[in-house]
Design a protein around this motif. Structure first.
Motif, short mmCIF file in Angstrom:
data_model
loop_
_atom_site.label_atom_id
_atom_site.label_comp_id
_atom_site.label_asym_id
_atom_site.label_seq_id
_atom_site.Cartn_x
_atom_site.Cartn_y
_atom_site.Cartn_z
N SER A 199 0.73 -1.16 -0.03
CA SER A 199 0.28 -0.18 0.29
C SER A 199 0.86 1.36 0.09
O SER A 199 0.39 2.37 -0.34
CB SER A 199 -1.09 -0.07 1.26
OG SER A 199 -0.07 -0.11 2.28
N GLN A 249 -1.85 4.66 -9.24
CA GLN A 249 -2.18 4.30 -7.88
C GLN A 249 -3.56 3.40 -7.80
O GLN A 249 -3.67 2.17 -7.03
CB GLN A 249 -2.53 5.56 -7.03
CG GLN A 249 -1.15 6.23 -6.54
CD GLN A 249 -1.34 7.52 -5.71
OE1 GLN A 249 -2.14 7.36 -4.72
NE2 GLN A 249 -0.89 8.46 -5.73
N THR A 250 -4.49 3.41 -8.67
CA THR A 250 -5.47 2.61 -8.87
C THR A 250 -5.17 1.37 -9.64
O THR A 250 -5.77 0.44 -9.11
CB THR A 250 -6.36 3.28 -9.88
OG1 THR A 250 -7.05 4.81 -9.47
CG2 THR A 250 -7.83 2.69 -10.07
N ASP A 271 -3.92 -0.65 -6.66
CA ASP A 271 -5.01 -1.01 -5.96
C ASP A 271 -5.73 -2.47 -6.30
O ASP A 271 -5.98 -3.37 -5.64
CB ASP A 271 -6.11 -0.05 -5.68
CG ASP A 271 -5.81 0.90 -4.76
OD1 ASP A 271 -4.64 1.05 -4.23
OD2 ASP A 271 -6.17 2.27 -5.05
#
Length: 461
Positions: free
Chosen positions: A87, A113-114, A117
């Motif tokens: 993370s 960043q997406t 995830d």
């Protein structure tokens, strides 16, 4: 009767019949037309046409085999493969440089960043790629305290467990041998974790590593071991197999003795195989044989005494290890080392390496020595190019790309051979590159007891 009169009557009758038939057809056709024209059409359900597409595993887009464009917050972009992520950061192998970088999450674009995830949904948040030390230690000593060990029985087997290892034997083993094995195993764990090489990257860390001891050579050979082995590592099972008698305090003279372990470094064979086991991820990558054998020989050479690894002078340690392998107490040392050509040796896999050592007259001495000096050169003599080379391989790069990017770096094979020979000549060892390297009498030098030792050596060959 006149034939023409008959024909005239026939034609009149035929014409009358044709007219009747013609009007009959018109009537039937018209009736049919009117019937179908005024008939209410049958209502049929409307058919919806749906285009079918093959189902795609959403996890595929997060595969490390797929390169993507990464964008920094300031707009700069790179192409690379996502190796692992948490993370907080991403480990990316940049192409075509084949360099691995840690990138803090906050420095990446929102799209990146997406993506991370999404990657974490299909890959547990796990980063088995620990940060490496920035410099080499002078030494790592694992002899400070006795290693805790728990003894149990499993059927007829004796089982001893340490923090990272499980040792098995069908017979009892001397306490001093077990204590030494346990100490060396755990000291190896500390040594490979304490150097700036990715030797523990991507390695399973929860399961204990298994070591099997055999009371006799006959029992050991039943495992399928080669006749010239005194112990081996099985990459398929990640197990080490050793003959217990070769761990005894023996001092038997043999030529290129893979089995006899001298008093000063009596656990060399054991260390070699345990290093293989502890660096599983390197073996599982496309690393060539000289890399896996080289790292095992390297740590074996630097172990002095057992449990302590001295990195102060790796060139001297490597030369001493090669000399000790001759089993003549230093009376004879290698002056010129026959070396396999790097055009093949740099890319040789384990199967080819084992075949070459099995067929070599010197028991594979030159091949193991070549792996050692090559590994030491790329680690210390070539600016630690070994680190990015191993990082690239362990993170998924193919062998040829990793060799080109980090070992050759625009140089030809011949230029690398010349640089390697120059480096080792400064450190007291000369090379002769050849197709099938085998140690010869002329490659050796010595002083005290040289004539007698060479006579024994010649008989051994």
């Amino acid at each position: 009767m006149n034939i023409w009169v008959v024909m005239d009557d026939f034609l009149k009758s035929l014409t009358k019949f044709g007219c009747i038939l013609f009007f009959l057809l018109i009537f039937v056709g018209g009736a049919g037309f009117l019937f179908f024209y005024f008939q209410k059409p049958e209502e049929r359900p409307e058919v919806e046409i749906i285009e079918t597409k093959p189902e795609v595993d959403k996890g595929d887009q997060f595969s490390s085999q797929i390169a993507r464009t990464w964008t920094a917050q300031d707009g700069r972009q790179i192409e690379g493969h996502l190796v692992a992520a948490t993370s907080e950061e991403a480990l990316v192998r940049v192409i075509p440089a084949e360099r691995v970088y840690r990138i803090p999450r906050e420095r990446l674009s929102s799209d990146d960043q997406t993506f991370i995830d999404g990657w974490l949904k299909y890959n547990n948040e796990n980063l088995p790629y620990p940060r490496l030390p920035e410099s080499w230690p002078r030494s790592i000593d694992g002899r400070n305290s006795k290693v805790p060990m728990h003894e149990t029985r499993d059927g007829t087997d004796y089982v001893w467990k340490t923090e990272h290892y499980e040792i098995r034997s069908p017979e009892e083993v001397k306490t001093e041998i077990l204590d030494s094995l346990a100490m060396i195993c755990e000291s190896i764990e500390g040594a490979i974790s304490g150097v700036p090489l990715p030797l523990t990257w991507a390695r399973p860390s929860t399961e204990k590593r298994h070591i099997f001891l055999y009371p006799s050579r006959m029992a050991y050979l039943e495992t399928g071991a080669q006749p010239n082995w005194g112990g081996h590592y099985d990459p398929e099972t990640n197990e080490v197999h050793l003959v217990t008698e070769f761990l005894e305090d023996v001092d038997v003279r043999s030529f290129f003795g893979q089995y006899t372990l001298k008093k000063r470094n009596q656990y060399d064979l054991f260390v070699h195989e345990i290093i293989h086991q502890a660096t599983l991820s390197v073996i599982a990558s496309e690393a060539p044989a000289w890399t896996t054998e080289g790292v095992a020989e390297y740590f074996t050479a630097l172990q002095n005494p057992p449990g302590r690894f001295n990195f102060a002078d790796p060139q001297l340690a490597a030369r001493r290890h090669i000399t000790d392998s001759l089993q003549f107490d230093g009376l004879i040392e290698v002056k010129t080392l026959p070396m396999p050509h790097l055009s093949t040796f740099l890319y040789e896999d384990t199967g080819e390496f084992n075949e070459n050592t099995l067929n070599a007259r010197d028991g594979g001495f030159c091949y193991y020595a070549a792996a050692l000096v090559l590994f030491e050169y790329f680690t210390h003599g070539d600016g630690n190019s070994m680190r990015p080379f191993l990082e690239a391989l362990v993170s998924g790069a193919d062998l040829e790309s990793a060799v080109d990017a980090h070992l050759l770096r625009g140089r030809s094979i011949e230029e690398v051979e010349e640089a390697l020979a120059t480096y080792w000549k400064r450190n007291g060892l000369e090379f002769e590159f050849t197709i099938a390297p085998t140690l010869r009498i002329s490659d050796l030098q010595g002083e005290v007891g040289l004539d007698s030792a060479l006579s024994d050596f010649r008989r051994g060959l």
